[in-house]
Design an enzyme around this catalytic site. Structure first.
Site, PDB file in Angstrom:
ATOM      1  N   LYS A 110       7.297 -17.967   8.823  1.00 51.05           N
ATOM      2  CA  LYS A 110       8.157 -17.190   8.255  1.00 51.05           C
ATOM      3  C   LYS A 110       8.709 -17.741   6.775  1.00 51.05           C
ATOM      4  CE  LYS A 110      12.871 -17.531   9.641  1.00 51.05           C
ATOM      5  NZ  LYS A 110      13.501 -17.674   8.769  1.00 51.05           N
ATOM      6  N   ASN A 111       9.074 -18.940   6.992  1.00 54.30           N
ATOM      7  CA  ASN A 111       9.698 -19.388   5.780  1.00 54.30           C
ATOM      8  C   ASN A 111       8.806 -19.587   4.450  1.00 54.30           C
ATOM      9  OD1 ASN A 111      11.893 -19.478   6.984  1.00 54.30           O
ATOM     10  ND2 ASN A 111      12.337 -21.734   7.256  1.00 54.30           N
ATOM     11  N   CYS A 127      21.699 -16.769   8.787  1.00 56.84           N
ATOM     12  CA  CYS A 127      22.198 -17.581   9.620  1.00 56.84           C
ATOM     13  C   CYS A 127      23.369 -18.293   8.993  1.00 56.84           C
ATOM     14  CB  CYS A 127      21.167 -18.647  10.067  1.00 56.84           C
ATOM     15  SG  CYS A 127      20.108 -17.746  11.523  1.00 56.84           S
ATOM     16  N   ARG A 153      26.008 -22.801   2.256  1.00 53.34           N
ATOM     17  CA  ARG A 153      24.634 -22.456   1.699  1.00 53.34           C
ATOM     18  C   ARG A 153      24.626 -21.822   0.257  1.00 53.34           C
ATOM     19  NH1 ARG A 153      20.748 -20.229   6.490  1.00 53.34           N
ATOM     20  NH2 ARG A 153      19.330 -21.141   5.207  1.00 53.34           N
ATOM     21  N   ASP A 193      15.815 -27.499  11.074  1.00 53.28           N
ATOM     22  CA  ASP A 193      15.358 -26.302  11.797  1.00 53.28           C
ATOM     23  C   ASP A 193      14.898 -26.774  13.093  1.00 53.28           C
ATOM     24  OD1 ASP A 193      16.136 -24.834   9.706  1.00 53.28           O
ATOM     25  OD2 ASP A 193      14.190 -23.704   9.210  1.00 53.28           O
ATOM     26  N   ARG A 250      14.626 -12.890  14.496  1.00 51.23           N
ATOM     27  CA  ARG A 250      14.470 -12.754  13.197  1.00 51.23           C
ATOM     28  C   ARG A 250      13.473 -13.880  12.802  1.00 51.23           C
ATOM     29  NH1 ARG A 250      19.049 -15.726  10.477  1.00 51.23           N
ATOM     30  NH2 ARG A 250      17.328 -15.662   8.908  1.00 51.23           N
TER      31      ARG A 250
HETATM   32  C1  UD1 Z   1      15.318 -23.098   3.950  1.00 53.32           C
HETATM   33  C2  UD1 Z   1      15.031 -22.259   5.223  1.00 53.32           C
HETATM   34  C3  UD1 Z   1      15.814 -22.922   6.356  1.00 53.32           C
HETATM   35  C4  UD1 Z   1      15.826 -24.498   6.395  1.00 53.32           C
HETATM   36  C5  UD1 Z   1      16.170 -25.088   4.935  1.00 53.32           C
HETATM   37  C6  UD1 Z   1      15.992 -26.495   4.888  1.00 53.32           C
HETATM   38  C7  UD1 Z   1      14.247 -20.121   4.614  1.00 53.32           C
HETATM   39  C8  UD1 Z   1      14.279 -18.866   4.536  1.00 53.32           C
HETATM   40  N1  UD1 Z   1      15.152 -20.976   5.019  1.00 53.32           N
HETATM   41  O1  UD1 Z   1      16.932 -22.562   3.560  1.00 53.32           O
HETATM   42  O2  UD1 Z   1      15.179 -22.200   7.360  1.00 53.32           O
HETATM   43  O3  UD1 Z   1      16.833 -24.909   7.286  1.00 53.32           O
HETATM   44  O4  UD1 Z   1      15.367 -24.454   3.766  1.00 53.32           O
HETATM   45  O5  UD1 Z   1      14.938 -26.906   5.298  1.00 53.32           O
HETATM   46  O6  UD1 Z   1      13.193 -20.779   3.821  1.00 53.32           O
HETATM   47  N2  UD1 Z   1      21.950 -26.344  -1.560  1.00 53.32           N
HETATM   48  C9  UD1 Z   1      23.095 -26.322  -2.646  1.00 53.32           C
HETATM   49  N3  UD1 Z   1      22.435 -25.475  -3.603  1.00 53.32           N
HETATM   50  C10 UD1 Z   1      21.621 -24.634  -3.837  1.00 53.32           C
HETATM   51  C11 UD1 Z   1      20.763 -24.808  -2.738  1.00 53.32           C
HETATM   52  C12 UD1 Z   1      20.798 -25.600  -1.789  1.00 53.32           C
HETATM   53  O7  UD1 Z   1      23.657 -27.112  -2.622  1.00 53.32           O
HETATM   54  O8  UD1 Z   1      21.448 -23.871  -4.855  1.00 53.32           O
HETATM   55  C13 UD1 Z   1      21.970 -27.300  -0.451  1.00 53.32           C
HETATM   56  C14 UD1 Z   1      22.362 -26.578   0.740  1.00 53.32           C
HETATM   57  O9  UD1 Z   1      23.643 -26.300   1.125  1.00 53.32           O
HETATM   58  C15 UD1 Z   1      21.893 -27.370   1.726  1.00 53.32           C
HETATM   59  C16 UD1 Z   1      20.587 -27.956   1.048  1.00 53.32           C
HETATM   60  O10 UD1 Z   1      20.914 -28.004  -0.200  1.00 53.32           O
HETATM   61  O11 UD1 Z   1      22.826 -28.400   1.999  1.00 53.32           O
HETATM   62  C17 UD1 Z   1      19.071 -27.568   1.524  1.00 53.32           C
HETATM   63  O12 UD1 Z   1      19.086 -26.117   1.399  1.00 53.32           O
HETATM   64  P1  UD1 Z   1      17.830 -25.305   0.933  1.00 53.32           P
HETATM   65  O13 UD1 Z   1      16.782 -26.302   1.197  1.00 53.32           O
HETATM   66  O14 UD1 Z   1      18.076 -24.729  -0.130  1.00 53.32           O
HETATM   67  O15 UD1 Z   1      17.777 -24.466   2.232  1.00 53.32           O
HETATM   68  P2  UD1 Z   1      17.297 -22.872   2.072  1.00 53.32           P
HETATM   69  O16 UD1 Z   1      16.209 -22.719   1.194  1.00 53.32           O
HETATM   70  O17 UD1 Z   1      18.666 -21.883   2.224  1.00 53.32           O
END
Ligand code: UD1
Length: 430
Positions: free
Chosen positions: A22-23, A117, A122, A305, A397
């Site tokens: 999915k991701n 979620c 985030r 995850d 989802r």
């Molecule tokens: C993606 C995955 C999610 C998984 C996560 C970490 C999808 C749709 N979702 O989420 O299932 O749990 O990767 O493997 O692919 N952060 C910031 N600023 C940003 C972006 C992120 O501070 O601009 C922080 C987040 O709060 C978090 C960390 O970085 O603490 C990692 O987040 P990120 O890897 O971006 O997760 P997602 O891409 O949202």
């Protein structure tokens, strides 16, 4: 309201086929609109998140033809609108990938801020920082990210946090920038590599995906291609945990064992036997498992995850385990549900201290989010009695046919909607 009812206490035995990730699928669907030629995606998981995103790109004018359940043809030449509607997108976190894709395609994007979620705050500041670095003007107004640019150019970007979303999003937009973009401190997850491979199949020039530094040399044009999405390591890991928690014997098929090393290592450490094939893994748990410590980390570390799923397993293992969540701050919401099933878990900050119990007992519980929801299904299958799980929309989802696949492995699980269906299940369950 749809629910799962589970009669627990049955070891899972058999073989299960793992779907596409999915991701990886979500950014790949988004990136597919960046060319005016047709893209065919294979091994696409049929889950709510991918279907919502397909609907969202259809709503802005893309042609989407479902060839079969797992194959879709996308043509972005008819896209007439760079403003994405709120109704579809509020449900999914990955809506943010349309910012990078639309910026790359039409130099502008209007995308509602993501839903998905609730596992922490985030932020998407790193995504926006990257877009700005390559020349875009980005504003947040009226609940949307509004971005446009007259000329996107190469840049040197150092991410403050290792972020899957920011890495992929910036990589997509940078494909169409002029010159060289270097992104440092990037995420190395298999789905990041898969998106880079996909973009390269469309004619992009991306090097270094899977390492700490990605270099993207912008190209004039992207073209159509046919691409098969990588297997879902989190779906695979979930079935591996389910096998272990029920003291079963399960082969997960259509996986890339290397992607699952952090999960495999933990399962072996606590006493599971693992047999590795070319594209399969067999998990056998013959006896009660042992305690351990787990800390979630970016890939190749133990995935966030998979945190709730292993916590369920450890709640049944011998001794005291410690699970530290270092990626998201709100990922222990399932602990209250587990407590209702007899687990002994105490949360202090970002750490859960788990005193293993001999067994769990069934209860009526709810799925707090996607992965924790899957973990509650595992808990239900390991518990004695009939567990009912509410809010299963979260689970749908990201898991294709979860109940059906578990039934193939011998589980007694059914999706129900009425009291009558619940009673019928209780009467007929083996
Ligand atoms: C993606 C995955 C999610 C998984 C996560 C970490 C999808 C749709 N979702 O989420 O299932 O749990 O990767 O493997 O692919 N952060 C910031 N600023 C940003 C972006 C992120 O501070 O601009 C922080 C987040 O709060 C978090 C960390 O970085 O603490 C990692 O987040 P990120 O890897 O971006 O997760 P997602 O891409 O949202």
């Amino acid at each position: 309201m749809k629910q799962y009812i589970i009669k627990g206490g049955i070891p899972l035995v058999g073989e299960v086929d793992i779907a596409g990730a999915k991701n990886a699928a979500l950014p790949i669907i988004s990136a597919a609109i960046m060319t005016d030629e047709t893209v065919t995606l294979e091994n696409l998981p049929d889950v709510n998140d991918t279907n919502v995103l397909l609907e969202a790109i259809r709503n802005i004018g893309a042609q989407v033809d479902r060839v079969d359940r797992h194959t879709v043809r996308i043509n972005g030449s008819t896209i007439c609108d760079c403003a994405v509607g709120y109704e579809c997108i509020k449900k999914i976190r990955a809506s943010y990938y349309l910012i990078g894709a639309l910026l790359g395609k039409c130099s502008k994007a209007e995308v509602p801020l993501p839903g998905g979620c609730n596992i922490g705050s985030r932020p998407i500041d790193q995504h926006l920082k990257g877009f700005r670095a390559i020349g875009a003007n980005v504003d947040i107004k009226y609940g949307k990210v509004i971005a446009n640019c007259s000329h996107m150019h190469g840049a040197h970007i150092f991410l403050d946090t290792v972020s899957v979303g920011a890495t992929i999003n910036i990589m997509m937009a940078a494909c169409r920038s002029e010159g060289l973009t270097t992104i440092e401190n990037v995420a190395k997850e298999p789905h990041v590599v898969d998106v880079a491979n996909f973009l390269n199949s469309m004619g992009a020039n991306i090097k270094g995906a899977g390492t700490d530094v990605i270099r993207i040399r912008g190209v004039e044009k992207l073209h159509g291609c046919t691409y098969s999405i990588v297997p879902d390591m989190i779906e695979a890991g979930t079935y591996m945990m389910a096998a272990a928690a029920t003291r079963g014997d399960v082969v997960v098929r259509n996986v890339i064992p290397r992607h699952l090393e952090a999960i495999t290592a933990k399962l072996m450490e606590i006493g599971c036997e693992i047999e590795e094939g070319d594209d399969s893994l067999r998990v056998v748990a013959k006896r009660r498992l042992r305690r351990t410590h787990v800390k979630t980390q970016p890939y190749p570390g133990y995935p966030t995850d998979m945190q709730p799923q292993i916590a369920v397993l450890l709640s049944l293992s011998e001794g005291t385990s410690v699970v530290t969540e270092s990626i998201f701050e709100n990922r222990f919401k399932y602990v209250d549900e587990m407590t209702r099933m007899g687990a002994q878990i105490k949360v202090e900050g970002n750490t859960a201290i788990i005193d293993g119990v001999e067994g769990l007992t069934a209860a009526r519980i709810s799925a707090p989010d996607l992965r924790a929801g899957a973990a509650m299904v595992i808990a239900g299958m390991a518990a004695e009695g009939f567990t009912i799980i509410d809010d299963i929309e979260y689970i749908k989802r990201g898991y294709e046919d979860l109940d059906k696949k578990l039934r193939i492995l011998g589980a007694e699980i059914e999706e129900v909607e009425t009291e009558r269906e619940i009673q019928k299940f209780k009467l007929t369950a083996g």
